[in-house]
Design an enzyme around this catalytic site. Structure first.
Site, PDB file in Angstrom:
ATOM      1  N   ASP A  10       0.875  -1.155   0.000  1.00 53.16           N
ATOM      2  CA  ASP A  10       0.000   0.000   0.000  1.00 53.16           C
ATOM      3  C   ASP A  10       0.927   1.223   0.000  1.00 53.16           C
ATOM      4  O   ASP A  10       2.112   1.102   0.345  1.00 53.16           O
ATOM      5  CB  ASP A  10      -0.847  -0.071   1.279  1.00 53.16           C
ATOM      6  N   LEU A  11       0.429   2.379  -0.398  1.00 49.74           N
ATOM      7  CA  LEU A  11       1.311   3.564  -0.448  1.00 49.74           C
ATOM      8  C   LEU A  11       1.152   4.449   0.790  1.00 49.74           C
ATOM      9  O   LEU A  11       2.041   4.535   1.632  1.00 49.74           O
ATOM     10  CB  LEU A  11       1.009   4.370  -1.721  1.00 49.74           C
ATOM     11  N   ASP A  12      -0.025   5.079   0.905  1.00 50.95           N
ATOM     12  CA  ASP A  12      -0.257   6.034   1.984  1.00 50.95           C
ATOM     13  C   ASP A  12      -0.294   5.313   3.329  1.00 50.95           C
ATOM     14  O   ASP A  12      -1.144   4.458   3.549  1.00 50.95           O
ATOM     15  CB  ASP A  12      -1.590   6.767   1.763  1.00 50.95           C
ATOM     16  N   THR A  18       1.112  10.376   3.674  1.00 50.07           N
ATOM     17  CA  THR A  18       0.395  11.446   2.973  1.00 50.07           C
ATOM     18  C   THR A  18      -0.923  11.782   3.658  1.00 50.07           C
ATOM     19  O   THR A  18      -1.595  12.728   3.264  1.00 50.07           O
ATOM     20  CB  THR A  18       0.115  11.045   1.512  1.00 50.07           C
ATOM     21  N   LYS A  46      -8.742   6.801   5.871  1.00 53.86           N
ATOM     22  CA  LYS A  46      -7.509   6.097   5.485  1.00 53.86           C
ATOM     23  C   LYS A  46      -7.809   4.864   4.649  1.00 53.86           C
ATOM     24  O   LYS A  46      -8.598   4.010   5.053  1.00 53.86           O
ATOM     25  CB  LYS A  46      -6.698   5.732   6.727  1.00 53.86           C
ATOM     26  N   SER A 115      -2.357   0.442  -4.332  1.00 58.82           N
ATOM     27  CA  SER A 115      -2.865   1.631  -3.642  1.00 58.82           C
ATOM     28  C   SER A 115      -4.187   2.098  -4.232  1.00 58.82           C
ATOM     29  O   SER A 115      -4.428   1.958  -5.425  1.00 58.82           O
ATOM     30  CB  SER A 115      -1.836   2.747  -3.767  1.00 58.82           C
ATOM     31  N   ALA A 116      -5.019   2.709  -3.392  1.00 56.99           N
ATOM     32  CA  ALA A 116      -6.282   3.277  -3.858  1.00 56.99           C
ATOM     33  C   ALA A 116      -6.073   4.652  -4.497  1.00 56.99           C
ATOM     34  O   ALA A 116      -6.979   5.193  -5.139  1.00 56.99           O
ATOM     35  CB  ALA A 116      -7.242   3.411  -2.678  1.00 56.99           C
ATOM     36  N   LYS A 146     -10.986  -1.160  -1.785  1.00 56.09           N
ATOM     37  CA  LYS A 146     -10.734  -2.033  -0.642  1.00 56.09           C
ATOM     38  C   LYS A 146     -11.934  -1.892   0.309  1.00 56.09           C
ATOM     39  O   LYS A 146     -12.446  -0.787   0.437  1.00 56.09           O
ATOM     40  CB  LYS A 146      -9.451  -1.597   0.092  1.00 56.09           C
ATOM     41  N   GLU A 170      -0.013  -3.344   4.670  1.00 58.20           N
ATOM     42  CA  GLU A 170      -1.163  -2.435   4.740  1.00 58.20           C
ATOM     43  C   GLU A 170      -1.268  -1.732   6.092  1.00 58.20           C
ATOM     44  O   GLU A 170      -0.996  -2.340   7.118  1.00 58.20           O
ATOM     45  CB  GLU A 170      -2.462  -3.234   4.564  1.00 58.20           C
ATOM     46  N   ASP A 171      -1.691  -0.464   6.067  1.00 56.73           N
ATOM     47  CA  ASP A 171      -1.882   0.264   7.335  1.00 56.73           C
ATOM     48  C   ASP A 171      -3.356   0.457   7.685  1.00 56.73           C
ATOM     49  O   ASP A 171      -3.660   0.897   8.793  1.00 56.73           O
ATOM     50  CB  ASP A 171      -1.232   1.651   7.256  1.00 56.73           C
TER      51      ASP A 171
END
Ligand code: B16
Ligand code: MG
Length: 215
Positions: A10-12, A18, A46, A115-116, A146, A170-171
């Site tokens: 995942d990115l953020d 971010t 998030k 990522s979304a 997601k 994933e966060d």
């Protein structure tokens, strides 16, 4: 035991933080609409897509709008967000990320983004990590948000590996659910309380070793 052939990130909240920029842009929009938006409210956004985030924000403010107006506001928020991330550089990379990605590459394990965010490519370019990725699946490729597994299944497909050969990082709770729904092993980044459904949880990628990928 299935050998791990790929890692999907995942990115953020995993590679960069971010969420603080998303928060500033959403709060500005809320204030323009005449209500306040707290950091606690922001937790609900998030890992959630842009339009779903707007719907949650409007629900918090008790505001009802038609679809055309919603499109306009989502665009406005994104313009502010893009401006906020315009100065991002490698100093924004979260601890341990570059080291862990390097470790994976040296071990011959493939790397994908899952990522979304529709701004994922821009962010990866700004922080100088785009070359580390064998595949990039982001909000521009998916139709289901997601916890639907689409984003991660597409990542596995692009890399030519089976879901049970992948580990997801994933966060967000919805992201952990998406990975489980994809039939993948999932390592949560954050707290055990929020991410109790993950197979394993670390505070950041700085805690990761290759041994920890093995089930
Ligand atoms: P954008 P991730 C998600 O990214 C964010 O966590 C979420 O807060 C944001 O609304 C979503 O991307 C869409 O982002 O507006 O840039 O398309 O955590 O899935 O990497
Ligand atoms: Mg996230």
């Amino acid at each position: 035991m299935t050998p791990i052939k790929a890692c999907i990130f995942d990115l953020d909240g995993v590679i960069v933080d971010t969420a603080k920029f998303h928060y500033l842009a959403w709060r500005r929009l809320a204030q323009e609409l005449g209500f306040d938006f707290s950091e606690e409210d922001n937790e609900r956004l998030k890992g959630v897509s842009r339009m779903d985030s707007l719907n949650i924000l409007l629900e918090i403010g008790g505001v009802e709008l038609d679809d055309a107006k919603k499109e306009e506001l989502a665009q406005k928020k994104n313009d502010w967000y893009v401006e906020l991330i315009s100065d991002m550089d490698e100093s924004e990379i979260l601890p341990g990320t570059t080291e862990f990605l390097t470790m994976l590459r040296e071990a011959g394990i493939k790397i994908s983004l899952g990522s979304a965010s529709k701004n994922a490519r821009t962010i990866l370019t700004k922080i100088g990590l785009i070359e580390m990725f064998d595949a990039i699946v982001d909000g521009t490729h998916i139709s289901k948000a997601k916890p639907d597994p689409e984003v991660f299944l597409l990542g596995a497909k692009e890399l030519g590996v089976e879901p049970n050969e992948c580990v997801v990082f994933e966060d967000a709770f919805a992201g952990v659910e998406a990975a489980i729904n994809a039939g993948m092993y999932v390592i949560g980044i954050g707290s055990k309380e929020t991410l109790h459904r993950a197979n394993d949880v670390v505070a950041s990628l700085a805690e990761m070793t290759l041994d920890r990928l093995v089930k």
